[in-house]
Design an enzyme around this catalytic site. Structure first.
Site, PDB file in Angstrom:
ATOM      1  N   LEU A  85       1.246  -1.076   0.113  1.00 19.71           N
ATOM      2  CA  LEU A  85      -0.473  -0.208  -0.142  1.00 19.71           C
ATOM      3  C   LEU A  85       0.983   1.709  -0.087  1.00 19.71           C
ATOM      4  O   LEU A  85      -0.056   2.229  -0.309  1.00 19.71           O
ATOM      5  CB  LEU A  85      -0.638  -0.273   0.728  1.00 19.71           C
ATOM      6  CG  LEU A  85      -2.076  -0.803   1.238  1.00 19.71           C
ATOM      7  CD1 LEU A  85      -2.820  -1.001   2.372  1.00 19.71           C
ATOM      8  CD2 LEU A  85      -3.632  -0.806   0.488  1.00 19.71           C
ATOM      9  N   GLY A  86       1.519   1.109   0.327  1.00 16.71           N
ATOM     10  CA  GLY A  86       2.838   2.456   1.003  1.00 16.71           C
ATOM     11  C   GLY A  86       4.053   2.065   1.460  1.00 16.71           C
ATOM     12  O   GLY A  86       4.110   1.108   2.293  1.00 16.71           O
ATOM     13  N   GLY A 127       4.943   3.571   4.490  1.00 16.63           N
ATOM     14  CA  GLY A 127       4.626   4.437   5.880  1.00 16.63           C
ATOM     15  C   GLY A 127       6.328   4.942   6.457  1.00 16.63           C
ATOM     16  O   GLY A 127       7.388   4.457   6.286  1.00 16.63           O
ATOM     17  N   PHE A 162       7.112   4.081   9.203  1.00 12.59           N
ATOM     18  CA  PHE A 162       7.992   3.296  10.423  1.00 12.59           C
ATOM     19  C   PHE A 162       8.995   1.935   9.392  1.00 12.59           C
ATOM     20  O   PHE A 162       9.501   1.205  10.117  1.00 12.59           O
ATOM     21  CB  PHE A 162       7.468   2.936  11.187  1.00 12.59           C
ATOM     22  CG  PHE A 162       7.593   3.899  12.181  1.00 12.59           C
ATOM     23  CD1 PHE A 162       8.401   4.526  12.414  1.00 12.59           C
ATOM     24  CD2 PHE A 162       6.217   5.230  11.701  1.00 12.59           C
ATOM     25  CE1 PHE A 162       7.898   5.600  13.557  1.00 12.59           C
ATOM     26  CE2 PHE A 162       5.632   5.914  12.811  1.00 12.59           C
ATOM     27  CZ  PHE A 162       7.461   6.659  13.786  1.00 12.59           C
ATOM     28  N   GLY A 163       7.171   2.031   7.954  1.00 11.25           N
ATOM     29  CA  GLY A 163       8.380   0.696   7.323  1.00 11.25           C
ATOM     30  C   GLY A 163       7.270   0.999   6.453  1.00 11.25           C
ATOM     31  O   GLY A 163       6.325   1.598   5.253  1.00 11.25           O
ATOM     32  N   ASP A 185       3.756  11.782  16.122  1.00 11.62           N
ATOM     33  CA  ASP A 185       4.177  12.239  14.757  1.00 11.62           C
ATOM     34  C   ASP A 185       2.151  12.765  13.809  1.00 11.62           C
ATOM     35  O   ASP A 185       2.617  11.949  13.231  1.00 11.62           O
ATOM     36  CB  ASP A 185       5.074  11.297  14.002  1.00 11.62           C
ATOM     37  CG  ASP A 185       5.401  11.421  12.865  1.00 11.62           C
ATOM     38  OD1 ASP A 185       5.117  12.888  11.848  1.00 11.62           O
ATOM     39  OD2 ASP A 185       5.568  10.359  11.999  1.00 11.62           O
TER      40      ASP A 185
END
Ligand SMILES: *[C@@H]1O[C@H](CO)[C@@H](O)[C@H](O)[C@H]1NC(C)=O
Ligand SMILES: *[C@@H]1O[C@H](CO)[C@@H](O)[C@H](O)[C@H]1NC(C)=O
Ligand SMILES: *[C@@H]1O[C@H](CO)[C@@H](O)[C@H](O)[C@H]1NC(C)=O
Ligand SMILES: *[C@@H]1O[C@H](CO)[C@@H](O)[C@H](O)[C@H]1NC(C)=O
Ligand SMILES: *[C@@H]1O[C@H](CO)[C@@H](O)[C@H](O)[C@H]1NC(C)=O
Ligand SMILES: *[C@@H]1O[C@H](CO)[C@@H](O)[C@H](O)[C@H]1NC(C)=O
Ligand SMILES: *[C@@H]1O[C@H](CO)[C@@H](O)[C@H](O)[C@H]1NC(C)=O
Ligand SMILES: *[C@@H]1O[C@H](CO)[C@@H](O)[C@H](O)[C@H]1NC(C)=O
Length: 692
Positions: free
Chosen positions: A348-349, A351, A353-354, A467
């Site tokens: 999906l993408g 992010g 963090f991973g 965040d």
């Protein structure tokens, strides 16, 4: 002629006077629609257990329930009001354990519909234009669970006497007197049944309000207020209840009610009244209990299997502590299957963090998003997973639900609800596939505020997001804003090198004090939320590296527009002028307020919610965001490196320009850590870093 007219008028008058086979007593030991002389308006209803529910847990509702016939309170229009007494048993169940609103009131009113009244802080009794008008002839005792500044409430758990207004003439924190006359406080929104008594003595001209968590009436009232109701009450009045919800919502229940004119109301026995449907809490406890046992079963099964497989090929090792953490563990095989082996097609993408994969749980067909995080520090893993598991218990309609986790070697996988519409930033920048209307944006903003308030105040411990940014706000299928990735930044803050505190966050959303103190607070979340408000309204990123230099920093740009009196020029042009001007200006002002350099000048999320709800007006005069209140903190580091740098990078007499000495001081004293700010993960961070 004249006399017959008088007679006619007299007859008309007599006929229009309510039937005065005057009832002077009302008693309900539980309610039922059959035979109950109750007129209900709004969302009020009587449930099958005989409980009167005034509102449910949906936002901005009202519910009224009044005795259908007016009661006679005086012998003549100019007469003295009669004495009366009433008693009722109620419970307020907030939507989330600590966050509910707004409250309810016992009311004596000239009408039973209360047309034109508003929800939220108006409790369904009055509206903004008739507040305080003596022609309202409204008397109410409020049981309020929100502290409204507008009405100068004393706290968010009080009882107040209201006359023609919601600014109480007398109020007291909710409490009762025990037999030995010590005060014991009562939490109105605990969900427990509470009994209240209201007694008016028209000879002594005193009104008493008494509370108790039990059937027996304490000797001393919690409020005793000298009051002559004669000028306030009319000859015939309706008696009943009114409740409302705002952005924060509670269910308001009444279990029994007794009223007596010129006498003492029959007492209520709490044990013989209907009781509340199982509190939600117990349901979740039950399901958690069930899922614990089923997951424990699954885990034991899986661990036996894994133990056997391990013998064969020495595969994944589940350490003992992982089993202690409990409910949320998924097996790696399950996730592998769900994501079709973490195929790139399911990606999906990337992010913060991973990588994030889409998946479908094989058994339930539930759509999930799996975030794969690689984490090299082994010893931090246990704390982090415990924290994640604890965060997994957070539940709010504006949070992306964490469903579970899985660890495999140094990899951690977090399983979330799948959010159909992806992240908010995709709808704002770079030719979005759909332009969100102002109404949708405002709804998203309010959702995020409500989710963030829940993180800050609604849970046992304060959860700081660290965040907040557009790409961490996800949109569900109805385009509601949901906060994602909460608590994750902790992983990076724990850091692999314990000697340094790394500042986590994204450039442009980072509160200035962070680079100095390195300590994330609820205030720094508010700062980031301010940046989000501005970007959603302006359709620009907090820091536009590609923009003309003078438009580099969104806050400064909006501030300039504000001081020039051209604030509407800052609004996203793709909205083509179609927005509610009042709301847009309020949100922009609130964005500036939250962007203050001084942490203490920023509102709390609770206040932010109040502003967004329109309960309180955003101050008309704003201080420039960069006006640092200095006093408390004059460390040589000055304020933020990023802001100093950015503000000084263009010499434009901006209201926020920083003199050079301070900038240099900033450079000198923040040698290493700010660089990590610039190693931002966002593209803007990256390019700014390189230009620097
Ligand atoms: C409702 O009103 C009628 C007539 O006034 C009365 O007979 C009846 O007892 C009332 N019911 C209740 C539950 O008070
Ligand atoms: C509350 O009541 C309203 C109106 O009756 C309804 O639309 C809504 O779904 C209800 N909400 C809940 C949480 O039951
Ligand atoms: C109201 O009128 C009745 C008789 O008409 C009388 O008995 C009663 O005392 C009066 N009450 C007050 C408060 O004046
Ligand atoms: C009520 O007061 C008005 C003036 O305030 C007076 O004219 C009228 O006679 C009074 N009525 C009674 C029943 O006292
Ligand atoms: C306020 O309430 C009154 C009735 O109490 C009504 O006449 C009026 O129209 C309402 N005002 C607004 C702005 O809704
Ligand atoms: C109070 O309400 C009355 C009737 O609704 C209205 O005529 C009057 O102007 C109001 N007074 C104020 C001060 O708003
Ligand atoms: C109640 O408070 C209002 C102002 O908030 C005041 O005008 C009014 O006189 C007070 N009423 C009583 C009975 O104290
Ligand atoms: C109100 O409370 C006071 C004590 O604070 C008591 O003396 C008085 O009798 C009470 N009046 C009523 C009507 O309950």
């Amino acid at each position: 002629m004249a006399t017959s007219l008088t007679i006619l008028l007299a007859i008309v008058f007599l006929l229009s006077t309510p039937v005065t086979s005057q009832v002077d007593e009302i008693f309900y030991g539980g309610f039922s629609d059959v035979g109950a002389n109750l007129t209900k308006t709004g969302v009020a209803e009587i449930d099958k257990d005989g409980i009167l529910r005034l509102t449910n847990e949906t936002s901005r509702l009202m519910g009224h329930a009044f005795h259908s016939f007016p009661l006679q309170f005086k012998n003549s229009t100019n007469g003295t009001a009669f004495s009366f007494s009433t008693s009722f048993a109620f419970a307020i169940v907030p939507e989330y354990p600590k966050l509910g609103g707004h409250g309810f009131a016992f009311a004596i009113s000239p009408s039973k519909e209360l047309r034109g009244a508003l929800p939220s802080q108006y409790l369904g009794l009055l509206n903004a234009s008739d507040i305080g008008n003596f022609s309202n002839h409204l008397f109410a005792v409020e049981f309020d669970t929100v502290k409204d500044f507008e009405f100068e409430d004393i706290n968010d758990n009080h009882v107040g006497i209201d006359i023609d207004s919601l600014e109480s003439n007398a109020s007291s924190p909710a409490a009762y007197y025990t037999d030995d006359s010590t005060q014991q406080s009562i939490n109105l929104q605990s969900g427990n049944t509470i009994q209240a008594w209201i007694d008016y003595d028209s000879v002594g001209n005193v009104l008493n309000v008494t509370l108790s968590p039990s059937s027996s009436k304490p000797k001393l009232p919690i409020l005793s207020f000298p009051l002559d109701l004669s000028p306030i009450l009319q000859e015939f009045m309706y008696v009943g209840f009114s409740a409302s919800t705002g952005l924060l919502a509670s269910s308001h229940y009444v279990f029994g009610w007794s009223f007596k004119m010129n006498g003492v109301a029959r007492s209520l026995d709490l044990s013989s009244l209907p009781s509340l449907p199982e509190p939600k809490e117990r349901h979740t406890a039950l399901t958690i209990g069930l899922s614990v046992s089923s997951v424990v079963l699954v885990i034991s099964a899986v661990s036996i299997i894994i133990y056997m497989i391990r013998k064969i090929r020495n595969a994944d090792v589940i350490e003992a502590w992982e089993l202690d953490i409990g409910p949320h563990r998924f097996s790696y095989q399950e996730l592998k299957k769900a994501t079709k082996g973490f195929r790139d097609k399911e990606l999906l993408g990337h992010g913060g963090f991973g990588r994030v994969y889409r998946g479908t749980l094989p058994n339930s067909q539930t759509q999930i998003a799996v975030k794969r995080i690689s984490h090299d520090s082994k010893q931090g893993m246990r704390e982090f997973v415990s924290e994640i598991a604890s965060i997994g218990r957070l539940r709010h309609r504006n949070l992306v639900q964490l469903l579970g986790w899985c660890r495999r070697y140094g990899n951690l996988m977090l399983v979330y609800d799948f959010m159909e519409n992806g992240s908010l930033d995709k709808f704002l920048f770079d030719e979005p596939k759909l332009i969100l209307s102002w109404e949708q944006r405002f709804n998203i903003i309010k959702g995020v505020a409500s989710g963030l308030l829940y993180l800050h105040e609604g849970y046992e411990q304060v959860v700081i997001h660290r965040d907040i940014k557009a790409s961490n706000v996800l949109l569900d299928n109805e385009l509601n804003g949901r906060v994602g990735d909460f608590g994750l930044a902790r992983l990076y803050e724990h850091g692999s090198n314990p000697g340094t505190t790394r500042v986590v966050g994204t450039l442009g959303y980072l509160a200035p004090e962070l680079s100095r103190t390195g300590k994330a607070t609820t205030n720094s979340d508010v700062f980031a939320f301010g940046a989000l408000l501005l970007e959603v309204t302006c359709g620009r990123r907090p820091i536009e590296a590609k923009a003309l230099p003078e438009e580099l920093v969104l806050v400064d740009w909006v501030w300039d527009k504000w001081t020039e009196g051209r604030i509407l020029e800052a609004v996203d042009s793709t909205l083509t002028g179609q927005y509610d001007e009042g709301e847009v200006v309020m949100v922009l002002k609130l964005g500036l307020l939250c962007s203050s350099y001084s942490p203490t000048a920023r509102p709390s999320m609770r206040q932010v919610v109040r502003y967004l709800e329109g309960e309180v007006e955003v101050p008309a005069v704003l201080n420039p965001p960069c006006a640092y209140d200095g006093g408390k903190d004059d460390s040589p580091g000055f304020n933020d490196f990023v802001h100093s740098y950015v503000s000084s990078s263009y010499e434009k007499g901006s209201s926020c320009s920083v003199d050079n000495e301070n900038v240099n001081a900033g450079f000198a004293s923040v040698n290493a850590s700010p660089l990590s700010l610039l190693n931002g993960r966002g593209t803007t961070g990256g390019s700014l870093g390189s230009s620097f």
